[in-house]
Write an enzyme that holds these catalytic residues in place. Structure first.
Site, PDB file in Angstrom:
ATOM      1  N   HIS A 189      -0.533  -9.617   3.757  1.00 29.14           N
ATOM      2  CA  HIS A 189      -1.021  -8.744   2.684  1.00 29.14           C
ATOM      3  C   HIS A 189      -0.244  -9.000   1.395  1.00 29.14           C
ATOM      4  O   HIS A 189      -0.831  -9.243   0.334  1.00 29.14           O
ATOM      5  CB  HIS A 189      -0.864  -7.282   3.108  1.00 29.14           C
ATOM      6  N   GLU A 190       1.072  -8.931   1.486  1.00 29.07           N
ATOM      7  CA  GLU A 190       1.878  -9.006   0.265  1.00 29.07           C
ATOM      8  C   GLU A 190       1.808 -10.383  -0.381  1.00 29.07           C
ATOM      9  O   GLU A 190       1.706 -10.509  -1.601  1.00 29.07           O
ATOM     10  CB  GLU A 190       3.327  -8.618   0.574  1.00 29.07           C
ATOM     11  N   HIS A 220      -1.129 -10.939  -2.477  1.00 30.51           N
ATOM     12  CA  HIS A 220      -1.030 -10.458  -3.855  1.00 30.51           C
ATOM     13  C   HIS A 220      -0.578 -11.586  -4.777  1.00 30.51           C
ATOM     14  O   HIS A 220      -1.019 -11.687  -5.929  1.00 30.51           O
ATOM     15  CB  HIS A 220      -0.038  -9.297  -3.953  1.00 30.51           C
ATOM     16  N   TYR A 252      -4.687  -4.014 -11.890  1.00 30.47           N
ATOM     17  CA  TYR A 252      -4.280  -3.104 -10.819  1.00 30.47           C
ATOM     18  C   TYR A 252      -4.576  -1.651 -11.145  1.00 30.47           C
ATOM     19  O   TYR A 252      -3.708  -0.777 -11.090  1.00 30.47           O
ATOM     20  CB  TYR A 252      -2.787  -3.303 -10.524  1.00 30.47           C
ATOM     21  N   GLU A 301      -6.230  -4.568  -3.980  1.00 30.72           N
ATOM     22  CA  GLU A 301      -5.656  -4.119  -2.705  1.00 30.72           C
ATOM     23  C   GLU A 301      -6.490  -4.594  -1.522  1.00 30.72           C
ATOM     24  O   GLU A 301      -5.953  -5.037  -0.501  1.00 30.72           O
ATOM     25  CB  GLU A 301      -5.559  -2.592  -2.688  1.00 30.72           C
ATOM     26  N   ASP A 309      -6.652   6.416  -6.115  1.00 28.99           N
ATOM     27  CA  ASP A 309      -5.547   5.479  -5.965  1.00 28.99           C
ATOM     28  C   ASP A 309      -6.109   4.170  -5.413  1.00 28.99           C
ATOM     29  O   ASP A 309      -7.004   4.165  -4.564  1.00 28.99           O
ATOM     30  CB  ASP A 309      -4.522   6.064  -4.998  1.00 28.99           C
ATOM     31  N   HIS A 311      -5.125   2.138  -3.308  1.00 28.24           N
ATOM     32  CA  HIS A 311      -5.043   1.966  -1.860  1.00 28.24           C
ATOM     33  C   HIS A 311      -6.194   2.672  -1.147  1.00 28.24           C
ATOM     34  O   HIS A 311      -6.483   2.377   0.012  1.00 28.24           O
ATOM     35  CB  HIS A 311      -3.709   2.519  -1.344  1.00 28.24           C
TER      36      HIS A 311
END
Length: 549
Positions: A362-363, A366, A377, A386, A449, A451
């Site tokens: 996931h990270e 990015h 974002y 996300e 948000d 997420h």
């Protein structure tokens, strides 16, 4: 922070000129090997061709003498089709939403372009009425406002004058990065966009990209590791993957402001005497390092072997990891400024060490997004940012095929503890199971948000992969509904990963919203499988099933 966050930081197709390829055969040929591979355009050749296209098509691209461009990314398909992605400036000021992608035929002639915004970029003045110190104060206050109840320290803010073309008519704005540390010494940061004429806040978003031999890992069992011998010992550094390595942050944190670091947490390279790393328990500090290095390896291999991308930036260079960062730090984050992944140990009751495989995927995804579409974002583009990391991080987990951490459509299931109260951070088959995420698109989804607004695309990706209804996969039960009551038949996760990656790297821009994401993924499916193919039709059906029409 009060919750774990796995994260980082409408496009309209222009008319296509001179392209009559409408059959599935010709569309599929876009990614088939060229008859003469040695004649494929080089990166430099593609840039030269695109530069000629900019001159010839300046008016349709909105380019004027007040503007300049710089290349962000280049993709050359196997048949020689070229895609060159640009940033834009106006009187030397960065233009948010000024990015665009030029698509060229194998011959180098212009085909079409995707622009983040079609607004005409012209300002009466580039002199701000709101001062830089005032913009800095406003950003610091915004950072305090999202960290209520915590005493922040070492607060700094650095404003940068930009042109904002993402939020309606282009306007002069301050983009201010406000950073500091919370009461435990862990980093907090927020980017605030302020109208340089009125001082009104235009937008704001988190700018720390957080989450949330062989080695015995915490989550993946015993895993193979490529290491570097140094004298009589071994270093946890992989020479086969761009010299990626893992170091110990020694429970320290960074003190960095806008790329200038007064102090950085260390990344003391892990070494071992016998090339057998870790014990699979937190008692051995190298166990978390095994997970981190393994996650980097699998992410590297997924992007290279599935998508032909060598490294996060596509340049063959490795990143590095820091584990044991901060004090009971309930997050992990990718940082472009150090080109590195950083993992906290968790607080032990809500989260364990955040080094699980899908967190790593996931990270680091990015990082891929930042080097390609650079999805803003906030708003719907932030949800897509996300979701991109959730979708591609999930694909990394499936690609790894690790029996100790089998593939699933749950996000962060390995790191949550009983104190979290749910078996995972997010659920792709029905995102609302987390209590906050959106299953379907609505006109208000961009206010959530990022997420939670990501749920729409996560749900789309699950439906497109596996289809709707109840089923059990790898021992996990799923039951995915549809907005319109339709029955969706999946095309398989491998095809979904390829469609999403191509949409991200070729068609999406910084301002892409859900409607534009539908168009981008349809274009990607058309390139890969042909217009009117089962895959192309399934993409449309899956978007309709989450109310993106």
């Amino acid at each position: 922070m009060s919750r774990i966050r796995l994260h980082v930081r409408g496009t309209r197709r222009l008319a296509t000129a001179g392209v009559a390829a409408t059959t599935a055969t010709l569309l599929a040929a876009a990614l088939s090997p060229a008859a003469h591979a040695d004649t494929l355009p080089t990166r430099a050749g593609a840039i030269e061709n695109a530069a000629s296209a900019l001159v010839a098509h300046a008016a349709s691209l909105g380019l004027t003498s007040a503007q300049d461009t710089s290349v962000r990314d280049v993709i050359v398909d196997r048949n020689g089709t070229q895609h060159v992605r640009y940033e834009r400036t106006y009187h030397q000021l960065p233009v948010l939403g000024g990015d665009f992608v030029v698509h060229l035929a194998p011959s180098g002639t212009f085909r079409s372009a995707d622009r983040a915004t079609r607004s005409r970029i012209t300002l009466s003045s580039i002199v701000p009425e709101v001062s830089a110190p005032k913009a800095a104060d406003l950003a610091v206050n915004a950072l305090r406002a999202v960290n209520l109840g915590d005493t922040l320290k070492n607060l700094k803010a650095k404003p940068e004058l930009v042109v904002d073309a993402l939020h309606g008519a282009p306007k002069l704005a301050w983009r201010t990065n406000a950073v500091g540390q919370d009461s435990l010494g862990n980093p907090v940061a927020r980017t605030v966009l302020t109208d340089a004429r009125t001082g009104a806040q235009i937008d704001a978003w988190d700018s720390i990209e957080t989450a949330t031999g062989d080695g015995k890992s915490l989550y993946g069992g015993t895993v193979p590791l490529e290491t570097t011998q140094s004298g009589s010992s071994y270093q946890l550094k992989d020479p086969t993957r761009g010299n990626t390595y893992t170091g110990d942050a020694e429970n320290k944190t960074d003190l960095c402001f806008f790329g200038i670091c007064f102090s950085r947490a260390p990344a003391t390279l892990f070494t071992d005497a016998d090339n057998h790393w870790g014990t699979g328990t937190t008692a051995d500090r190298s166990s978390a390092a095994v997970d981190a290095q393994y996650g980097t390896n699998e992410t590297w291999d997924y992007y290279k072997n599935v998508h032909g991308r060598s490294g996060i930036a596509g340049d063959g260079k490795g990143s590095y990891n820091r584990v044991h960062y901060g004090n009971s730090y309930n997050n992990a984050f990718w940082d472009d400024s150090c080109f590195c992944m950083t993992y906290g140990d968790g607080d032990g009751s809500t989260f364990g060490p955040l080094v699980a495989l899908d967190v790593a995927g996931h990270e680091m995804s990015h990082g891929v997004t930042s080097k390609t579409a650079a999805l803003t974002y906030s708003g719907e583009s932030g949800g897509l940012n996300e979701a991109t990391s959730d979708i591609l991080g999930t694909m990394v987990e499936w690609y790894a095929n690790n029996p100790s951490d089998p593939g699933d459509y749950l996000i962060g299931e390995k790191i949550v503890k009983s104190g979290f109260g749910k078996p995972a951070l997010r659920f792709m088959d029905k995102p609302s199971k987390d209590g906050n995420s959106a299953d379907y698109w609505s006109s208000s989804v961009g206010n959530l948000d990022v997420h939670y607004s990501s749920g729409v695309a996560n749900h789309f990706a699950y439906l497109l992969s596996e289809g709707s209804g109840a089923k059990t996969i790898n021992g996990v039960s799923y039951d995915s509904p549809t907005y319109n009551g339709s029955t969706v038949t999946g095309i398989g996760r491998d095809k979904v990963g390829k469609i999403w990656y191509r949409a991200l790297t070729v068609y999406m821009t910084s301002s892409t919203n859900y409607k534009a994401a539908r168009t981008a993924t349809l274009n990607a499916a058309k390139d890969l499988y042909g217009a009117g193919s089962a895959e192309y039709n399934a993409v449309g059906a899956a978007w309709s099933a989450v109310n993106v029409n």
